[in-house]
Motif scaffolding. Structure first.
Motif, mmCIF file in Angstrom:
data_model
loop_
_atom_site.group_PDB
_atom_site.id
_atom_site.type_symbol
_atom_site.label_atom_id
_atom_site.label_comp_id
_atom_site.label_asym_id
_atom_site.label_seq_id
_atom_site.Cartn_x
_atom_site.Cartn_y
_atom_site.Cartn_z
ATOM 1 N N GLU A 1 -0.940 -1.015 -7.640
ATOM 2 C CA GLU A 1 -1.853 -1.871 -8.401
ATOM 3 C C GLU A 1 -3.225 -2.007 -7.751
ATOM 4 N N LYS B 1 4.777 -1.685 -5.709
ATOM 5 C CA LYS B 1 4.049 -2.341 -6.794
ATOM 6 C C LYS B 1 2.641 -2.712 -6.344
ATOM 7 N N THR C 1 10.258 -2.324 -2.938
ATOM 8 C CA THR C 1 9.861 -2.375 -4.344
ATOM 9 C C THR C 1 8.541 -3.114 -4.508
#
Length: 126
Positions: free
Chosen positions: A112, A108, A104
């Protein structure tokens, strides 16, 4: 590629554990392990995902394989370097011990930072 990560990540974790300066401080050791694991996982994810970035496809259309590979290495190196800046200490510690949390966090971080790193690398290539 996933099999490579599964082989490399434990080795990196083992070496990172040996390199810990204060083995009595589990928070510090967990954080170091988390950073090492995160960087390996982020780099692998980046290498898989970069080809889905529209700017990457357009900019590399007329490049040689060697040029694309060099830029891809720079981009994913950038993403890996920025990974620890994008997560909290708690997330780093969690990433060291929980594979699902690591996945996870990796998703992310890559989402980003990959576009910014692609743009940075393409500017340097010009």
């Amino acid at each position: 590629m996933k099999k490579l990560v599964l082989v490399i990540a434990p080795v990196v974790l083992a070496f990172a554990g040996c390199a810990a300066t204060d083995t009595n401080n589990s928070a510090t050791t967990s954080q170091q392990l988390g950073v090492a694991a995160l960087k390996v996982a982020v780099n692998a994810k980046c290498l898989n995902e970069i080809n889905n970035v529209a700017a990457w496809k357009t900019a590399t259309r007329y490049m040689t394989t060697e040029q694309r590979n060099d830029i891809q290495t720079n981009v994913c190196g950038c993403v890996s370097d920025k990974a620890p800046e994008s997560v909290t200490t708690f997330e780093l510690a969690t990433a060291a011990i929980d594979p699902s949390a690591r996945a996870t966090i990796v998703n992310k971080v890559v989402s980003e930072t990959v576009n910014a790193c692609v743009n940075e690398a393409l500017k340097q290539a010009k």
